[in-house]
Design an enzyme around this catalytic site. Structure first.
Site, PDB file in Angstrom:
ATOM      1  N   HIS A  51       0.699  -6.296  12.433  1.00  0.00           N
ATOM      2  CA  HIS A  51      -0.679  -6.396  11.965  1.00  0.00           C
ATOM      3  C   HIS A  51      -1.617  -6.805  13.100  1.00  0.00           C
ATOM      4  O   HIS A  51      -2.641  -6.164  13.342  1.00  0.00           O
ATOM      5  CB  HIS A  51      -0.780  -7.418  10.831  1.00  0.00           C
ATOM      6  N   SER A 102       1.065  -0.518   7.975  1.00  0.00           N
ATOM      7  CA  SER A 102       0.095  -1.601   8.073  1.00  0.00           C
ATOM      8  C   SER A 102      -0.472  -1.776   9.474  1.00  0.00           C
ATOM      9  O   SER A 102      -1.660  -2.039   9.648  1.00  0.00           O
ATOM     10  CB  SER A 102       0.713  -2.920   7.609  1.00  0.00           C
TER      11      SER A 102
END
Length: 204
Positions: free
Chosen positions: A175, A125
């Site tokens: 993230h 991610s």
């Protein structure tokens, strides 16, 4: 822009780095499901801050290629499949890989520095958010000349960030750090003067 119409062979030919990354992630996930072998693959690769602190620094890299389950893998690989090709086409193979890899690495480095020793994570991610960050940099430079890019990618980025904070079991640090890293690299790579140099070299 983000609608894929290529067949399988065309996709691999046009976007070799994205294709290789998807294949590698799938292969490693399959290996992680094999009895005994899988335990070693996952055990030696997952990101654990307390193990990194003990000197197992490879765990800053290996979590980029590991996933916690099939849905986790599918979600990340679908995002890479959908958004990776356009950036690979714009940035080129090496620059795309650099954005992807460094964003994923910095996501794990910041996770190690910010999160507690017991924190454990896996997933691509951070690297994928690096792609979003690079697109944000591209939007910054083309906001007056390519408004359609802004209209397309910015809602996706905003929604992805909002979901990051709303969902459970998400490495928020990776993230955000991945996106910021991708944005910074994008600001450097996509600066108009560098784009001009790329085009001049291509014409030689």
């Amino acid at each position: 822009m983000f609608v894929r119409r290529e067949n399988f062979s065309q996709y691999i030919k046009y976007y070799p780095v994205v294709s290789l990354l998807i294949a590698l992630n799938i292969l490693i996930h399959i290996m992680s499901l094999i009895p005994i072998i899988g335990d070693n693959v996952f055990g030696l690769g997952f990101g654990a801050n307390y193990l990194i602190a003990d000197g197992e620094y490879w765990r800053l890299v290996t979590p980029i290629f590991l996933h916690a389950g099939l849905l986790h893998l599918l979600f990340n690989m679908f995002s890479l499949y959908l958004f990776g090709p356009e950036l690979e086409k714009i940035a080129g193979k090496m620059r795309f890989f650099t954005i992807y890899f460094i964003a994923g690495l910095m996501g794990n480095v910041l996770t190690y520095l910010i999160q507690p020793p017991s924190y454990v994570s896996v997933g691509a991610s951070g690297a994928i958010f690096g792609i979003f960050g690079a697109f944000a940099a591209l939007v910054y430079y083309t906001r007056n000349t390519m408004p359609q890019l802004k209209q397309t990618i910015m809602p996706i980025i905003v929604i992805s960030l909002v979901m990051t904070f709303l969902q459970s079991n998400i490495n928020v640090t990776a993230h955000v750090a991945g996106m910021v890293t991708g944005f910074i690299i994008g600001l450097i790579d996509f600066h108009p003067s560098r784009i001009l140099n790329w085009r001049l070299k291509e014409k030689r």
